[in-house]
Design a protein around this motif. Structure first.
Motif, PDB file in Angstrom:
ATOM      1  N   ARG A 190       0.818  -1.214   0.000  1.00  0.00           N
ATOM      2  CA  ARG A 190       0.000   0.000   0.000  1.00  0.00           C
ATOM      3  C   ARG A 190       0.855   1.268   0.000  1.00  0.00           C
ATOM      4  N   ASP A 191       2.084   1.181   0.510  1.00  0.00           N
ATOM      5  CA  ASP A 191       2.961   2.349   0.512  1.00  0.00           C
ATOM      6  C   ASP A 191       3.467   2.690  -0.881  1.00  0.00           C
ATOM      7  N   HIS A 192       3.329   1.767  -1.824  1.00  0.00           N
ATOM      8  CA  HIS A 192       3.778   1.985  -3.200  1.00  0.00           C
ATOM      9  C   HIS A 192       2.625   2.296  -4.140  1.00  0.00           C
ATOM     10  N   LEU A 193       1.406   2.192  -3.638  1.00  0.00           N
ATOM     11  CA  LEU A 193       0.224   2.453  -4.444  1.00  0.00           C
ATOM     12  C   LEU A 193      -0.072   3.951  -4.450  1.00  0.00           C
ATOM     13  N   LEU A 194      -0.046   4.561  -5.637  1.00  0.00           N
ATOM     14  CA  LEU A 194      -0.234   6.007  -5.767  1.00  0.00           C
ATOM     15  C   LEU A 194      -1.659   6.384  -6.137  1.00  0.00           C
ATOM     16  N   GLY A 195      -2.293   5.546  -6.909  1.00  0.00           N
ATOM     17  CA  GLY A 195      -3.646   5.852  -7.360  1.00  0.00           C
ATOM     18  C   GLY A 195      -4.403   4.589  -7.668  1.00  0.00           C
TER      19      GLY A 195
END
Length: 398
Positions: free
Chosen positions: A124-129
């Protein structure tokens, strides 16, 4: 099986289901279909046809892909530019006895993170959109395609790890990072669980920039890399980066801990294979598809106490990742959920997820960690907002 060919068909599918009170099981490639409670659904909808990389700029280190895009396709495109998914998502098909292809939407829906999570953060820390369709059949677009854009960040993080209970993802945008030039793993052999906890903590507190810290008890270590590790238990410390940097940091780390136990250094190919097997829970893949397997998250200082206590009360096998903060436990027969969760509470709290079990056990045991009353009430309100008719994966989080 309903397989929408595009987002408009997905919208129509959900609106029709909501209007006719039909419950939907939501899957991507179906590789983790048995993870979670028993879904009570009338139909199954798969996102596997919503496939393809929509945008990828290696210079900006950002990719946008449709949710059903196979993870293998994502990794191939990134590898061609010497980039990767730094959160190291696992492939649990062998563990769970499933088929199909893992999808990028499924990875984020389950918030799957591998050994590098302690250094690089969770999925989730790498999910931007994220673009998704909620239980009303409304298209919602949150976040953005550039790393500096944090619009809708909270909504993005809420969707990650929701297991399709809030909406069906149609497109995801995520950051990627350069692939390390090389890697090595230092192996300390023959120490016990408590000593391993102390040494992993010391290694992570050093300037060595450890990207993976795991401990394989003797009962487990021989099950990795075809028994290529030294005899006895194994403390594993991974270093990644440019050749010169890895060599220098490995030498300094070896000087710090090398006098504590026999020390071995693994070459890049064997190191890479070892961490892939840790990520994919390799030792428990072929020992009976219904023998319960737990994924337990606790404070790193508590992991060895939990496993040691359980060993004395029940037959199990297990190993540690995330410096001892993540335990993979394989029970001999029954899940022993009450005993496990009582031990977790005694040690200050954590989370236990029943990743693999028989249908009967999944029906009788809380697969995910039971939420505190206040958190459960908040979760219920969120679900009511996104899926008021309760048609998306009913029972999945139960």
């Amino acid at each position: 099986m309903i397989v929408p060919a595009n987002e408009n068909e997905l919208v129509d599918c959900i609106r029709d289901a909501a209007a006719n009170s039909r419950r939907l099981e939501v899957i991507g490639g179906g590789t983790r279909r048995d993870l979670g409670g028993i879904v009570q659904a009338d139909e199954t909808v798969s996102t596997r046809a919503l496939s393809g990389i929509a945008a990828y700029n290696p210079a900006e280190m950002v990719m946008t892909a449709r949710a059903g895009t196979p993870l293998a396709e994502i990794r191939s495109a990134l590898a061609a530019n010497r980039q990767h998914l730094a959160f190291e998502p696992g492939d649990w098909r062998a563990l769970m006895g499933s088929e199909g292809e893992p999808t990028i939407g499924g990875i984020f829906a389950a918030n799957l993170s591998g050994p590098r999570r302690m250094a690089a953060g969770a999925a989730r820390d790498h999910l931007l959109g994220v673009r998704f369709v909620n239980g009303r059949g409304e298209v919602v677009n949150a976040g953005g395609r550039v790393m500096k854009n944090v619009t809708g960040l909270d909504l993005v993080k809420i969707l990650a790890g929701s297991y399709g209970t809030l909406g069906i993802m149609s497109e995801v945008t995520f950051k990627v990072l350069p692939q390390p030039q090389t890697e090595t793993t230092l192996v300390l052999s023959g120490l016990d669980d408590e000593a391993a906890c102390r040494i992993m903590a010391a290694a992570n507190a050093s300037p060595s920039d450890v990207s993976g810290a795991a401990f394989l008890p003797e009962s487990c270590s021989r099950l990795f890399v075809d028994g290529a590790l030294p005899e006895g238990s194994a403390i594993l410390l991974r270093l990644e980066g440019p050749d010169f940097s890895v060599a220098e940091r490995a030498a300094k780390l070896a000087a710090l801990i090398g006098a504590l136990a026999p020390l071995t250094r693994l070459e890049p190919d064997l190191s890479s294979r070892l961490w892939q097997e840790i990520r994919d829970v390799h030792p428990f893949r072929a020992d009976g598809r219904t023998r319960p397997v737990w994924r337990v998250s606790v404070a790193p200082t508590a992991g060895h106490q939990l496993l040691s206590g359980l060993r004395m009360q029940t037959g199990l096998n297990g190993y540690y990742d995330w410096q001892g903060g993540l335990l993979w436990l394989r029970m001999e027969a029954e899940p022993e959920a009450d005993m496990l969760r009582a031990g977790i509470r005694h040690l200050g709290g954590g989370h236990a997820t029943l990743v693999r079990a028989s249908v009967a056990n999944r029906q009788s045991v809380a697969v995910f960690e039971p939420e505190a009353p206040a958190v459960a009430a908040l979760s219920a309100r969120i679900r009511q907002t996104f899926d008021p008719a309760g048609i998306l994966n009913p029972g999945r989080m139960g």
